[in-house]
Design a protein around this motif. Structure first.
Motif, PDB file in Angstrom:
ATOM      1  N   ASN A  56      29.568  28.343 -35.612  1.00  0.00           N
ATOM      2  CA  ASN A  56      30.895  28.687 -36.123  1.00  0.00           C
ATOM      3  C   ASN A  56      31.585  27.470 -36.733  1.00  0.00           C
ATOM      4  OD1 ASN A  56      31.706  31.618 -35.656  1.00  0.00           O
ATOM      5  ND2 ASN A  56      30.727  31.091 -33.718  1.00  0.00           N
ATOM      6  N   MET A  57      31.393  26.321 -36.081  1.00  0.00           N
ATOM      7  CA  MET A  57      32.003  25.104 -36.624  1.00  0.00           C
ATOM      8  C   MET A  57      31.419  24.774 -37.990  1.00  0.00           C
ATOM      9  SD  MET A  57      32.007  23.047 -33.037  1.00  0.00           S
ATOM     10  CE  MET A  57      33.036  21.615 -33.232  1.00  0.00           C
ATOM     11  N   ALA A  58      30.147  25.152 -38.180  1.00  0.00           N
ATOM     12  CA  ALA A  58      29.507  24.894 -39.473  1.00  0.00           C
ATOM     13  C   ALA A  58      29.822  25.999 -40.481  1.00  0.00           C
ATOM     14  CB  ALA A  58      28.003  24.759 -39.287  1.00  0.00           C
ATOM     15  N   GLY A  59      30.621  26.954 -40.068  1.00  0.00           N
ATOM     16  CA  GLY A  59      31.034  27.982 -41.023  1.00  0.00           C
ATOM     17  C   GLY A  59      30.221  29.262 -40.964  1.00  0.00           C
ATOM     18  N   VAL A  60      29.292  29.343 -40.010  1.00  0.00           N
ATOM     19  CA  VAL A  60      28.518  30.578 -39.852  1.00  0.00           C
ATOM     20  C   VAL A  60      29.293  31.491 -38.901  1.00  0.00           C
ATOM     21  CG1 VAL A  60      26.331  31.577 -39.089  1.00  0.00           C
ATOM     22  CG2 VAL A  60      26.363  29.309 -40.151  1.00  0.00           C
ATOM     23  N   ASP A  61      29.511  32.695 -39.333  1.00  0.00           N
ATOM     24  CA  ASP A  61      30.282  33.605 -38.499  1.00  0.00           C
ATOM     25  C   ASP A  61      29.347  34.250 -37.487  1.00  0.00           C
ATOM     26  OD1 ASP A  61      32.357  35.080 -37.551  1.00  0.00           O
ATOM     27  OD2 ASP A  61      32.198  36.648 -39.082  1.00  0.00           O
ATOM     28  N   GLU A  62      29.428  33.789 -36.245  1.00  0.00           N
ATOM     29  CA  GLU A  62      28.518  34.354 -35.233  1.00  0.00           C
ATOM     30  C   GLU A  62      29.262  34.536 -33.924  1.00  0.00           C
ATOM     31  OE1 GLU A  62      24.133  33.232 -34.603  1.00  0.00           O
ATOM     32  OE2 GLU A  62      25.185  32.398 -32.888  1.00  0.00           O
ATOM     33  N   THR A  63      28.921  35.601 -33.236  1.00  0.00           N
ATOM     34  CA  THR A  63      29.566  35.817 -31.942  1.00  0.00           C
ATOM     35  C   THR A  63      28.521  35.794 -30.837  1.00  0.00           C
ATOM     36  OG1 THR A  63      29.309  38.199 -32.142  1.00  0.00           O
ATOM     37  CG2 THR A  63      31.388  37.276 -32.888  1.00  0.00           C
ATOM     38  N   PHE A  64      28.966  35.395 -29.673  1.00  0.00           N
ATOM     39  CA  PHE A  64      28.151  35.503 -28.458  1.00  0.00           C
ATOM     40  C   PHE A  64      28.963  36.395 -27.529  1.00  0.00           C
ATOM     41  CE2 PHE A  64      26.992  33.775 -24.194  1.00  0.00           C
ATOM     42  CZ  PHE A  64      25.676  34.176 -24.204  1.00  0.00           C
ATOM     43  N   PRO A  65      28.514  37.634 -27.370  1.00  0.00           N
ATOM     44  CA  PRO A  65      29.378  38.639 -26.755  1.00  0.00           C
ATOM     45  C   PRO A  65      29.684  38.412 -25.291  1.00  0.00           C
ATOM     46  CG  PRO A  65      27.207  39.522 -27.154  1.00  0.00           C
ATOM     47  CD  PRO A  65      27.217  38.166 -27.761  1.00  0.00           C
ATOM     48  N   GLY A  66      29.097  37.416 -24.707  1.00  0.00           N
ATOM     49  CA  GLY A  66      29.397  37.178 -23.299  1.00  0.00           C
ATOM     50  C   GLY A  66      28.164  37.277 -22.459  1.00  0.00           C
ATOM     51  N   ASN A  67      28.351  37.219 -21.159  1.00  0.00           N
ATOM     52  CA  ASN A  67      27.205  37.160 -20.279  1.00  0.00           C
ATOM     53  C   ASN A  67      27.582  37.808 -18.958  1.00  0.00           C
ATOM     54  OD1 ASN A  67      24.642  36.368 -19.371  1.00  0.00           O
ATOM     55  ND2 ASN A  67      24.811  34.435 -20.494  1.00  0.00           N
ATOM     56  N   ILE A  68      26.607  37.911 -18.098  1.00  0.00           N
ATOM     57  CA  ILE A  68      26.900  38.385 -16.753  1.00  0.00           C
ATOM     58  C   ILE A  68      26.334  37.347 -15.786  1.00  0.00           C
ATOM     59  CG2 ILE A  68      26.948  40.841 -17.307  1.00  0.00           C
ATOM     60  CD1 ILE A  68      24.069  40.986 -16.230  1.00  0.00           C
ATOM     61  N   PRO A  69      26.865  37.300 -14.597  1.00  0.00           N
ATOM     62  CA  PRO A  69      26.271  36.373 -13.636  1.00  0.00           C
ATOM     63  C   PRO A  69      24.838  36.817 -13.338  1.00  0.00           C
ATOM     64  CG  PRO A  69      28.375  37.247 -12.844  1.00  0.00           C
ATOM     65  CD  PRO A  69      27.980  38.054 -14.029  1.00  0.00           C
ATOM     66  N   HIS A  70      23.928  35.889 -13.392  1.00  0.00           N
ATOM     67  CA  HIS A  70      22.546  36.223 -13.023  1.00  0.00           C
ATOM     68  C   HIS A  70      21.853  34.969 -12.545  1.00  0.00           C
ATOM     69  CE1 HIS A  70      22.357  35.174 -17.342  1.00  0.00           C
ATOM     70  NE2 HIS A  70      21.213  34.617 -17.049  1.00  0.00           N
ATOM     71  N   ASN A  71      21.039  35.123 -11.550  1.00  0.00           N
ATOM     72  CA  ASN A  71      20.341  33.990 -10.976  1.00  0.00           C
ATOM     73  C   ASN A  71      18.959  34.392 -10.546  1.00  0.00           C
ATOM     74  OD1 ASN A  71      21.997  31.474 -10.525  1.00  0.00           O
ATOM     75  ND2 ASN A  71      23.423  33.082  -9.901  1.00  0.00           N
ATOM     76  N   ILE A  72      18.039  33.487 -10.783  1.00  0.00           N
ATOM     77  CA  ILE A  72      16.738  33.652 -10.135  1.00  0.00           C
ATOM     78  C   ILE A  72      16.486  32.344  -9.429  1.00  0.00           C
ATOM     79  CG2 ILE A  72      15.431  32.898 -12.193  1.00  0.00           C
ATOM     80  CD1 ILE A  72      13.277  35.021 -11.245  1.00  0.00           C
ATOM     81  N   THR A  73      16.126  32.424  -8.193  1.00  0.00           N
ATOM     82  CA  THR A  73      15.783  31.180  -7.527  1.00  0.00           C
ATOM     83  C   THR A  73      14.513  31.367  -6.717  1.00  0.00           C
ATOM     84  OG1 THR A  73      16.518  29.443  -6.045  1.00  0.00           O
ATOM     85  CG2 THR A  73      17.492  31.578  -5.696  1.00  0.00           C
ATOM     86  N   HIS A  74      13.656  30.410  -6.898  1.00  0.00           N
ATOM     87  CA  HIS A  74      12.333  30.455  -6.306  1.00  0.00           C
ATOM     88  C   HIS A  74      12.319  29.366  -5.254  1.00  0.00           C
ATOM     89  CE1 HIS A  74       8.122  31.214  -6.119  1.00  0.00           C
ATOM     90  NE2 HIS A  74       7.794  30.002  -6.479  1.00  0.00           N
ATOM     91  N   PHE A  75      12.298  29.748  -3.991  1.00  0.00           N
ATOM     92  CA  PHE A  75      12.396  28.739  -2.941  1.00  0.00           C
ATOM     93  C   PHE A  75      11.582  29.172  -1.735  1.00  0.00           C
ATOM     94  CE2 PHE A  75      15.115  31.247  -0.158  1.00  0.00           C
ATOM     95  CZ  PHE A  75      15.627  32.184  -1.038  1.00  0.00           C
ATOM     96  N   MET A  76      11.003  28.209  -1.086  1.00  0.00           N
ATOM     97  CA  MET A  76      10.292  28.421   0.173  1.00  0.00           C
ATOM     98  C   MET A  76       9.391  29.643   0.132  1.00  0.00           C
ATOM     99  SD  MET A  76      13.437  27.285   2.587  1.00  0.00           S
ATOM    100  CE  MET A  76      12.602  26.892   4.108  1.00  0.00           C
ATOM    101  N   GLY A  77       8.666  29.770  -0.966  1.00  0.00           N
ATOM    102  CA  GLY A  77       7.707  30.863  -1.097  1.00  0.00           C
ATOM    103  C   GLY A  77       8.326  32.213  -1.379  1.00  0.00           C
ATOM    104  N   MET A  78       9.613  32.256  -1.685  1.00  0.00           N
ATOM    105  CA  MET A  78      10.205  33.554  -2.053  1.00  0.00           C
ATOM    106  C   MET A  78      10.895  33.440  -3.397  1.00  0.00           C
ATOM    107  SD  MET A  78      12.819  34.156   1.102  1.00  0.00           S
ATOM    108  CE  MET A  78      12.768  32.791   2.216  1.00  0.00           C
TER     109      MET A  78
END
Lengths: 417, 174, 718
Positions: A312-334
């Motif tokens: 956008n700063m370079a003049g390209v009109d683009e949106t990032f509509p947002g996100n949701i909380p998401h996590n993957i964590t790989h620990f202790m064999g799980m």
């Protein structure tokens, strides 16, 4: 003062900054780009610090963008080791501690966040550790050289659990405590948390939930933590606090720039001030699930935001509509996966075969969240479909989806039904 | 000219030749815990006598804008400059599974050393003027290795690929 | 990584990597035609396989089985040396012996039996592969035994028998030129990918496609009409189609009046089979039967693509197939371009449009000069019509009864006792033999019961002659030498002929000289063939006219196409020996055995193809078996499963009055409710245990593998 025609200032030196820099150049921006940072290190990934301390990666691997190739390739002026002290967005001037002043046309704030330390007695002890920055990693590495026997981890978060794993793998005794009632209080449903907790207990991890840290005292052994409404204190060689991150907004005039927990931004990463953008852990973008603005402190989220800002700063009109909380964590064999909202549902589906655990949370017929343990294979499909469903107001399983997604979603949905 | 692997879902019969050819090409041995790069999905709908079904042979789609690259914390996943294949550098992979949560197609799998494993578009073969092993073996011609522009020009919309969204109703088949 | 290492890792054949490509063919499944192989060789080892683009049939492609060639060749179960049994049969205790000792022991044993009981007491059996069959058959007859038998006794021969009864000479579908293809219980997408490609090509040029199949398959997915019948009701469907074709006057009246026998009686008989009756008997809707009949009769030329064995794996198989093949004559599609076109086989049933001396080679002694073949007493039509071999399904009975003469020894090339119905009965019978030799690539269950086990090798380790219907011929060269101390089957046969002391000049001349002798009339020599390692088109292919019967008549007793069989007529009165293609439901079906069906309500269909397996040959490969996790499993309709409380991968019990097996359930909508489909021969769940040995078609002796009755119960959750 550095003046001139086209100048862009980037405050901060994390992945949002890097992606902004790349996007600016790749979108054809040819003016000057100045990066201000309090860090003396190249762009590093905070998440990797635990891997470095554990010896799973080399020091160089902390820096996924390399040492300084990126700045050279994309022609950036870097002003390291000097925090920004003033940002005058009316005059469009940024000033750092070294006294460098820059008159900019546009500015991205991507100053990230810092670990939150509760204002309690004894918190300044040098037996108390945090885990986010390169220097945090150095400190803990040194501490481990002394062969500590027991660690207390406060904060049952994604970082907290990686700390638990790290100490466990060092052969140490570990206690994990949190004010919340269960592990991963934001990402995991209590039933899912229970499954994880049982496995941790089996591995000998001591868990203390509903435990509010009240006081930290140094002892002969190391450190002693006391909890509110509890006579039983916890003594350990060292204490790590991972109870969250606060946005670095000290240099911002909050009368002019809208700030809540972080800087409020729109779908183009713009703040309320013209020419001023924000991205990454300092920015509060849209949570597509709640519709509210929220800091979603994820590596990929920061990169997308930085990139969107740069374009956008370079003049390209683009949106990032947002996100949701998401996590993957790989620990202790799980594997644990938490996506979306696991609390405000009107219907819950569950499948547990002793090893694999799946939960789906529905509201008004829409999938709003999931928990998985030990099945990651469809996690990305579900996450993307869930976001897609929210954006387009479609059911999560719909013929408008790409066929492979459709099949995988149908497969897992039916499996749980 | 950048080429990509496409699947004509009307021709895929789920025989699995592509899966085996890929294993042969890449020395993947399931008995050693090595995951396949390519998988066959079967989708069935309806009830007798009004049933319909569909087979899809799928592997990494080498997305133009790859979420796994953005999601990877170590920079282990990159795009090959020549073939545009999404490539994993096993030396940098830390097995954190972030790419699994990023990928919209359920592609990433991990070997016993927790290194992410997936299709590399047979980049070396492609550079040597050969087809990817899965395309080369396909007995019905369902898998094709074609220029992206050519596929975009196809009248009938029948491919699952990295640039088309792959919308297809299973009931359309019959 | 350095460039050469990178290329080596990806197996790129270049001078720097030293990887070279050698040509061969795949015979893991050995159907009508063999796919060409490109074997990537590095330091004498196969490191990768690919389809050979020169091969006009496979055109560079392979199926999942062929693509797994490397795991097949380098399998850890490979037999390494000749073995002599030291423990009890089945215990798997052997000692290594030399080839010389092995062949001498076998020759001495066989010659002793020959002197004591006669040469007919030694049976020579061929399983897969098929290339060595001419040499094995010659070995049997040259030794003096009529008992060359093979797995074709449960595969190709009954289809051939049915066609021969109707036309004298079988005519295959001319896929390249037909305008309407009627695929009858075949799914070439799994079994003959070349045919599948021909079907797809045909569809592109507007060919109509009718498919008869109890299952939904990739082939039915492309069909204009899919007639989803219940297993074993094919005859009723064909007769019902004939009803429509005859009564709507869509048949070829010139052909029926001038070139057929028994048309009027046939016409009268089919009146029983209105499409509504057809629907009742088969489950296919009457309207679809009508539409299919009209389509098949009106789009000319039309061809029928039969399968080798699914229609004949029924207690009414031959009659059903006769009813089906009668449609070819009825519509005038016999021996025409685009119809069921008759080609003269050159070698191993394939027509390369060259003349050979195969028949002279394989039949050095006339049948009349030898005692009757195995099965001759029970299956007289077989003897009348089938020229190649005895009926191997009768081997266990013959061994047990010793009538009309004892069988004392069997040498099997790839014998698997689980191929027989009542497989345990077959194993018991083998154990009654004085002497049992098995030749195999792998240490199989059956090998463990043999007195001598000989290691043979795969197609890529030997030289073999093959012909293709496309006028193509190949004599392969070994891509790698035989592994360990294994030998090509043909070498073993020639070695045995030598040790047996046979006075047979062609055996004495050697393997390649024998092939040159066979090929002599064609003018093609091995010297020439060896210059073309991936094969060549036959120079000067013979031209075959249409309707050859106009000149020569039909090779039937009446000299005409027979709606009513003059051969079967000879035996009329015996149950099942009706001269018209009379329809009877399968012996164990709701219609024929209603009381049994109360307790055993499911139809049991076995052996319907899965894409990754061919009999038991690829079970041991992890590449192919990974395509169907949790195998062995039985396909069950999802609705049936729901009703019985069965979930995916639950263990269920399948029982018949004979026996029961336990196996995992695979839920699918691609099969009909009320039918379960189970693949055969798996050591952990051998479905052939559930069949009585005498559950067979009275005309052919073929077991009713594809329709019996069974019960399904849940045993445990997964």
């Amino acid at each position: 003062m550095l003046t001139g025609r086209k100048k862009i200032a980037i405050i901060g030196n994390g992945c949002a900054s890097a992606e902004c820099l790349k996007a600016l150049r790749e979108s054809g921006y040819s003016g000057e780009i100045h990066i201000f940072t309090d860090s003396k290190w190249p762009i590093y990934n905070p998440m990797l610090t635990t891997y470095y301390v554990a010896g799973k990666i080399t020091f160089d691997q902390l820096f996924p963008y390399g040492k300084d190739l990126l700045y050279k390739k994309y022609r950036a002026h870097v002003h390291p080791a000097s925090p920004v002290v003033t940002l005058d967005h009316e005059e469009k001037i940024v000033v750092n501690e070294d006294g460098l002043e820059l008159k900019y046309n546009q500015c991205l704030i991507a100053s990230g966040g810092s670990p939150f330390l509760p204002p309690i007695e004894g918190i300044e002890s040098n037996r108390v550790y945090t885990m986010r920055k390169v220097d945090d990693a150095f400190r803990l590495r040194e501490a481990l050289l002394e062969k500590p026997e027991k660690a207390l981890v406060i904060g049952a978060s994604m970082i907290g659990i990686k700390m638990v794993e790290l100490f466990y793998q060092q052969g140490m005794e570990v206690c994990l405590a949190d004010l919340a009632g269960h592990i991963f209080p934001l990402a995991a449903h209590p039933e899912c948390a229970q499954v994880i907790e049982n496995r941790l207990i089996k591995k000998g991890i001591k868990l203390r939930f509903g435990a509010a840290l009240e006081k930290v005292e140094e002892t002969a052994r190391g450190v002693k933590a006391s909890f509110k409404n509890s006579n039983e204190s916890e003594e350990a060689d060292l204490l790590v606090i991972c109870i969250g991150v606060r946005a670095n907004t000290d240099f911002i005039d909050q009368k002019q720039v809208e700030v809540k927990q972080g800087i409020l931004i729109d779908e183009q990463m713009r703040t309320n001030v013209p020419g001023l953008y924000a991205a990454g852990d300092v920015a509060q973008g849209k949570n597509t699930l709640s519709g509210e603005r929220q800091i979603i402190g994820l590596w990929a989220n920061a990169r997308y935001q930085g990139r969107t800002a740069g374009r956008n700063m370079a003049g390209v009109d683009e949106t990032f509509p947002g996100n949701i909380p998401h996590n993957i964590t790989h620990f202790m064999g799980m594997d644990f996966v938490g996506i979306g909202d696991v609390n405000n549902y009107d219907k819950m589906e569950k499948k547990f075969d002793g090893k694999m655990f799946i939960q789906f949370f529905w509201k008004n017929g829409f999938l709003i969240g999931t928990n998985f343990i030990d099945t990651y294979t469809e996690a990305g499909v579900i996450k993307n479909a869930l976001i897609n469903s929210l954006i387009n107001n479609n059911p999560v399983y719909s013929h408008s989806l790409p066929i492979v997604q459709n099949m995988l979603i149908k497969k897992i949905l039916t499996e749980v039904k | 000219m950048v080429k990509a692997i496409y699947l004509d879902i009307n021709l895929c019969c789920g025989c699995g030749a592509c899966v085996v050819a890929c294993m042969d090409q890449n020395d993947i041995f399931p008995e050693k815990g090595q995951p396949a790069y390519r998988r066959i999905y079967t989708m069935e709908e309806g009830q007798f006598p009004n049933t319909s079904f569909l087979y899809v042979s799928a592997a990494c789609l080498h997305c133009a804008d790859s979420p796994c690259i953005m999601g990877c914390p170590t920079g282990a996943i990159t795009k090959d400059r020549q073939t545009k294949a999404v490539i994993v550098n096993g030396d940098l992979c830390i097995g954190c599974h972030s790419c699994a949560l990023a990928c919209p197609f359920g592609v990433p799998r991990y070997d016993l050393e927790e290194k992410m494993q997936k299709c590399d578009l047979c980049s070396e073969r492609v550079e040597a003027g050969l087809q990817p092993a899965c395309v080369r073996v396909c007995p019905t011609g369902a898998l094709q290795f074609k220029s992206i522009n050519k596929v975009l020009g196809e009248k009938e919309f029948k491919f699952v690929g990295n640039i088309v969204s792959g919308v297809h109703k299973v009931t359309n088949r019959r | 990584m350095k460039d050469v290492q990178r290329l080596l890792k990806k197996k790129i054949p270049t001078p720097e990597t030293g990887i070279e490509i050698r040509k061969s063919i795949c015979t893991i499944c050995d159907p009508r035609t063999q796919c060409g192989l490109d074997l990537y060789i590095k330091d004498g080892k196969i490191i990768k396989v690919e389809g050979s683009e020169e091969n006009p049939y496979s055109k560079g492609t392979l199926c999942s089985k062929g693509a797994a060639t490397r795991q097949y060749v380098y399998n850890e179960d490979r037999l390494k040396t000749p073995l002599k049994r030291t423990g009890p049969r089945g215990a798997g205790k052997f000692e290594q012996i030399s080839w010389n000792e092995a062949l001498e022991t076998i020759a001495a044993g066989f010659n002793d039996i020959k002197n004591e009981c006669g040469p007919e007491s030694v049976a020579f059996y061929s399983g897969y592969a098929k290339y060595f069959r001419p040499y094995l058959k010659r070995l049997a007859h040259s030794f003096g035994s009529p008992n060359y038998i093979s797995e074709s006794s449960v595969c190709y021969q009954a289809t051939a028998l049915s066609q021969k009864l109707v036309f004298g000479r079988p005519g295959g579908p001319d896929l390249a030129n037909t305008n309407c293809l009627l695929v009858w219980s075949s799914n070439p997408f799994y079994t003959n990918p070349g045919d599948a490609r021909a079907i797809l090509k045909g569809k592109e040029r507007g060919m109509k496609l009718i498919v008869v199949d109890p299952r939904e398959t990739p082939t039915t997915a492309h069909a204009d009409i899919h007639l989803q019948v219940r297993p074993g009701t094919d005859g009723a469907l064909a007769l019902s189609m004939a009803y429509v074709i005859i009564n709507e006057k869509l048949y070829d009246q010139d052909f029926t009046s001038n070139h057929t026998y028994g048309f009027e009686e046939y016409k009268e008989y089919v009146q029983l089979f209105t499409p509504e009756k057809g629907e009742e008997l088969t489950g296919a809707p009457a309207d679809k039967i009508r539409a299919a009949a009209r389509m098949y009769a009106s789009f000319k030329p039309a061809a029928i693509l039969p399968s080798a064995s699914s229609v004949v794996h029924h207690t009414n198989g031959v009659q059903n197939y006769r009813a089906i093949f009668s449609l070819v004559g009825l519509t005038g599609n016999y021996d025409i371009i685009g119809g069921n076109y008759v080609k003269t086989p050159s070698f191993l049933h394939r027509a390369a449009f060259i003349r050979t001396r195969e028949h002279e080679f394989v039949q050095p002694k006339s049948w009349d000069d030898m005692p009757p073949r195995i099965g001759a007493d029970r299956f007289p039509v077989w003897v009348d019509v089938i020229d190649e071999e005895g009926q191997a399904m009768q081997l266990p009975y013959h061994i047990r009864s010793g009538e009309p003469y004892p069988i004392k020894a069997v040498i099997g090339f790839g014998l698997n006792y689980r191929m027989w119905p009542d497989s345990k009965g077959m194993l018991d019978s083998l154990n009654k033999l004085d002497f049992f030799v098995n030749v195999d690539i792998f240490m199989t269950e059956t090998c463990k019961y043999a007195d001598i086990v000989l290691p043979t090798c795969t197609s890529v380790e030997l030289s073999e002659l093959r012909c293709y219907d496309l006028g193509y011929i190949i004599y392969t060269q070994p891509a790698i030498p035989p592994l360990y101390d294994s030998r090509p089957a043909a070498d073993i046969i020639y070695g045995l002929a030598n040790k047996l002391g046979l006075d047979d000049s062609l055996f004495k001349a050697g393997y390649e000289a024998g092939i040159d002798w066979i090929l002599e009339p064609s003018g093609i020599t091995l010297t020439e063939l060896k210059k073309h390692p991936s094969g060549m088109f036959t120079p000067k292919p013979q031209q075959l006219p249409e309707k050859k019967y106009l000149k020569t008549g039909f090779k039937t007793p009446s000299g005409k196409m027979e709606f009513k069989s003059k051969i079967i007529e000879k035996y009329e009165g015996r149950p099942g020996f009706e001269a018209l293609p009379v329809y009877k439901p399968p012996k164990f079906s709701k219609e024929a055995a209603p009381e049994l069906a109360k307790e055993y309500p499911f139809i049991l269909n076995t052996g319907s193809r899965l894409p990754m397996f061919i009999h038991t040959r690829t079970y041991r490969l992890t590449w192919t078996s990974s395509l169907r996790p949790n195998f062995p499993s039985v396909d069950i309709n999802s609705e049936d499963a729901l009703r019985l409380g069965i979930k995916q991968d639950d263990v269920i019990r399948i029982s018949t009055p004979k026996d029961a097996i336990e196996v995992k359930a695979n839920l699918t909508q691609m099969i009909q409710p009320g039918i379960i489909h189970m693949y055969h021969g798996h050591p952990n769940a051998d479905v052939n245990l559930l069949f009585e040995g005498d559950y067979f078609d009275p005309l052919s002796g073929y077991p009713g593998f594809k329709a019996a009755l069974c019960k399904v119960e849940k045993v445990s959750e997964r």
